[in-house]
Design an enzyme around this catalytic site. Structure first.
Site, PDB file in Angstrom:
ATOM      1  N   TYR A  56       0.803 -12.334  -0.435  1.00 44.29           N
ATOM      2  CA  TYR A  56       1.233 -12.230   0.935  1.00 44.29           C
ATOM      3  C   TYR A  56       0.242 -12.454   1.873  1.00 44.29           C
ATOM      4  O   TYR A  56       0.889 -12.923   2.986  1.00 44.29           O
ATOM      5  CB  TYR A  56       1.796 -10.788   1.185  1.00 44.29           C
ATOM      6  N   GLU A 233      12.464   1.583   3.522  1.00 39.14           N
ATOM      7  CA  GLU A 233      13.561   0.977   4.335  1.00 39.14           C
ATOM      8  C   GLU A 233      14.701   2.086   4.130  1.00 39.14           C
ATOM      9  O   GLU A 233      15.534   2.556   5.163  1.00 39.14           O
ATOM     10  CB  GLU A 233      13.974  -0.032   3.634  1.00 39.14           C
TER      11      GLU A 233
HETATM   12  C1  UD2 Z   1      12.782  -5.614   3.002  1.00 36.57           C
HETATM   13  C2  UD2 Z   1      12.364  -5.105   4.022  1.00 36.57           C
HETATM   14  C3  UD2 Z   1      10.737  -4.707   3.945  1.00 36.57           C
HETATM   15  C4  UD2 Z   1      10.790  -3.501   3.021  1.00 36.57           C
HETATM   16  C5  UD2 Z   1      11.543  -3.824   1.541  1.00 36.57           C
HETATM   17  C6  UD2 Z   1      11.841  -2.617   1.001  1.00 36.57           C
HETATM   18  C7  UD2 Z   1      13.086  -6.400   5.805  1.00 36.57           C
HETATM   19  C8  UD2 Z   1      13.228  -7.804   6.334  1.00 36.57           C
HETATM   20  N1  UD2 Z   1      12.250  -6.471   4.972  1.00 36.57           N
HETATM   21  O1  UD2 Z   1      12.097  -6.817   2.581  1.00 36.57           O
HETATM   22  O2  UD2 Z   1      10.212  -4.281   5.193  1.00 36.57           O
HETATM   23  O3  UD2 Z   1      11.528  -2.337   3.598  1.00 36.57           O
HETATM   24  O4  UD2 Z   1      12.753  -4.388   1.958  1.00 36.57           O
HETATM   25  O5  UD2 Z   1      10.654  -2.164   0.085  1.00 36.57           O
HETATM   26  O6  UD2 Z   1      13.512  -5.750   6.502  1.00 36.57           O
HETATM   27  N2  UD2 Z   1       3.812  -6.768   0.899  1.00 36.57           N
HETATM   28  C9  UD2 Z   1       2.695  -7.149   0.596  1.00 36.57           C
HETATM   29  N3  UD2 Z   1       2.099  -7.568  -0.621  1.00 36.57           N
HETATM   30  C10 UD2 Z   1       3.240  -7.714  -1.739  1.00 36.57           C
HETATM   31  C11 UD2 Z   1       4.690  -7.150  -1.506  1.00 36.57           C
HETATM   32  C12 UD2 Z   1       4.880  -6.699  -0.072  1.00 36.57           C
HETATM   33  O7  UD2 Z   1       1.726  -7.406   1.460  1.00 36.57           O
HETATM   34  O8  UD2 Z   1       2.780  -8.176  -2.904  1.00 36.57           O
HETATM   35  C13 UD2 Z   1       4.176  -6.197   2.425  1.00 36.57           C
HETATM   36  C14 UD2 Z   1       4.321  -7.310   3.283  1.00 36.57           C
HETATM   37  O9  UD2 Z   1       3.716  -7.137   4.593  1.00 36.57           O
HETATM   38  C15 UD2 Z   1       5.866  -7.675   3.149  1.00 36.57           C
HETATM   39  C16 UD2 Z   1       6.340  -6.160   3.113  1.00 36.57           C
HETATM   40  O10 UD2 Z   1       5.312  -5.482   2.098  1.00 36.57           O
HETATM   41  O11 UD2 Z   1       6.319  -8.351   4.176  1.00 36.57           O
HETATM   42  C17 UD2 Z   1       7.683  -6.065   2.400  1.00 36.57           C
HETATM   43  O12 UD2 Z   1       7.703  -6.616   1.264  1.00 36.57           O
HETATM   44  P1  UD2 Z   1       8.809  -7.645   0.890  1.00 36.57           P
HETATM   45  O13 UD2 Z   1       8.865  -8.600   2.046  1.00 36.57           O
HETATM   46  O14 UD2 Z   1       8.632  -8.156  -0.355  1.00 36.57           O
HETATM   47  O15 UD2 Z   1      10.064  -6.824   1.038  1.00 36.57           O
HETATM   48  P2  UD2 Z   1      11.551  -7.333   1.002  1.00 36.57           P
HETATM   49  O16 UD2 Z   1      11.524  -8.811   1.230  1.00 36.57           O
HETATM   50  O17 UD2 Z   1      12.615  -6.923  -0.292  1.00 36.57           O
END
Ligand code: UD2
Length: 284
Positions: A56, A233
């Site tokens: 990321y 979340e």
């Molecule tokens: C959703 C939420 C996220 C989080 C997640 C549940 C939104 C738009 N996104 O997104 O905030 O609540 O569900 O777990 O509401 N990250 C890293 N490295 C990694 C994985 C994650 O740095 O390998 C960080 C990074 O800042 C990323 C955040 O964690 O933006 C959330 O991870 P995601 O974007 O993969 O989660 P997502 O898309 O399921």
């Protein structure tokens, strides 16, 4: 000269006030010039956290560059970047009054843990460094870019952002944690909105309280061997059902690039970039 008060045009096509008398911020419901004038000459300081771990890190440059263009321009902003690759943090020129601090964190091997660990680290940051320093904090996903103004209209004691995928859905369709054994459980008759984990904020005390409560509930789940369906979340959604936000931001404040633009979205301020989860996450 400042225009007369009143939000000029207003909006009738969207919900602009909740049943607990809290504004829902959409383009057309506020006057940014008037709002900014209330804070000009003050030392208003906004803290923001962003986590960029593993692959990321590739999103961080655009996140920071676009943040510089759109997020609280003209105000004091202190961005805290949490990463396991401090040497990869890009140099982005920042305006006067804006600064960035890199916090090095260990590499975690589960995306669920990375996502959820944010609550612990944000709480520690508030406890240790921010209480007497910043006025408000926003916690933001890194896989996102700013495209439009995000400023003082977003300030409130506890601020939730309506999730772009669910703001038109009935509560029965919201992806809350539905297992009663979890501390994030939401019964069928519960729930106002589905809020994003990727953007939330408020004043330091309120966000500290949110983090504390969600961490306790997260660990309680973990000792029972369960993890809420959407990790932190889910816990944030439970928390904001019990502790209603004092300001709600429309999905303009966290859209998704892959989603078709809806007619009520007059501006996209911040939006998640499309990504290949299988390629980018450390685990499936
Ligand atoms: C959703 C939420 C996220 C989080 C997640 C549940 C939104 C738009 N996104 O997104 O905030 O609540 O569900 O777990 O509401 N990250 C890293 N490295 C990694 C994985 C994650 O740095 O390998 C960080 C990074 O800042 C990323 C955040 O964690 O933006 C959330 O991870 P995601 O974007 O993969 O989660 P997502 O898309 O399921």
């Amino acid at each position: 000269m400042l225009p007369m008060p009143g939000n000029a045009t207003g909006r009738t096509d969207v919900l602009t006030m909740t049943s607990w008398s809290v504004p829902v911020v959409w383009e057309g419901t506020f006057n940014p010039v008037l709002l900014n004038s209330l804070y000009q000459g003050t030392s208003l300081t906004i803290a923001a956290t962003v986590f960029a771990q593993g692959k990321y890190i590739r999103f961080l440059k655009r996140f920071l560059e676009t943040m510089e263009q759109h997020f609280f321009t003209g105000f004091n902003v202190h961005v805290f970047v949490y990463t396991d690759q401090p040497n990869e943090v890009p140099q982005v020129k920042m305006a006067s009054g804006r600064q960035l601090t890199v916090k090095t964190v260990p590499t975690l091997n589960r995306w669920q843990d990375i996502s959820a660990s944010r609550l612990f680290l944000v709480q520690a940051l508030i406890d240790d460094e921010l209480l007497d320093y910043a006025d408000f904090i926003f916690c933001l996903d890194v896989d996102s870019e700013f495209h439009g103004h995000w400023g003082t209209e977003s300030l409130g004691d506890l601020v939730g952002v309506l999730h772009p995928g669910y703001y038109k859905a009935h509560r029965s369709a919201l992806p809350y944690e539905r297992r009663p054994i979890s501390k994030a459980y939401m019964a069928p008759e519960e729930g106002d909105f589905y809020y994003c984990g990727g953007a939330f904020g408020g004043n330091l005390q309120e966000v500290q309280r949110l983090c504390r409560t969600c961490i306790i509930n997260f660990w309680d789940d973990r000792t029972k061997g369960i993890e809420a369906v959407w990790q932190e979340e889910s816990h944030i959604n439970r928390y904001m059902w019990i502790n209603k936000p004092s300001k709600i931001l429309s999905p303009e404040y966290l859209w998704q690039d892959f989603a078709a633009r809806e007619p009520e979205i007059h501006i996209i301020r911040f939006s998640g970039v499309a990504k290949n989860y299988a390629e980018i996450r450390p685990n499936v």
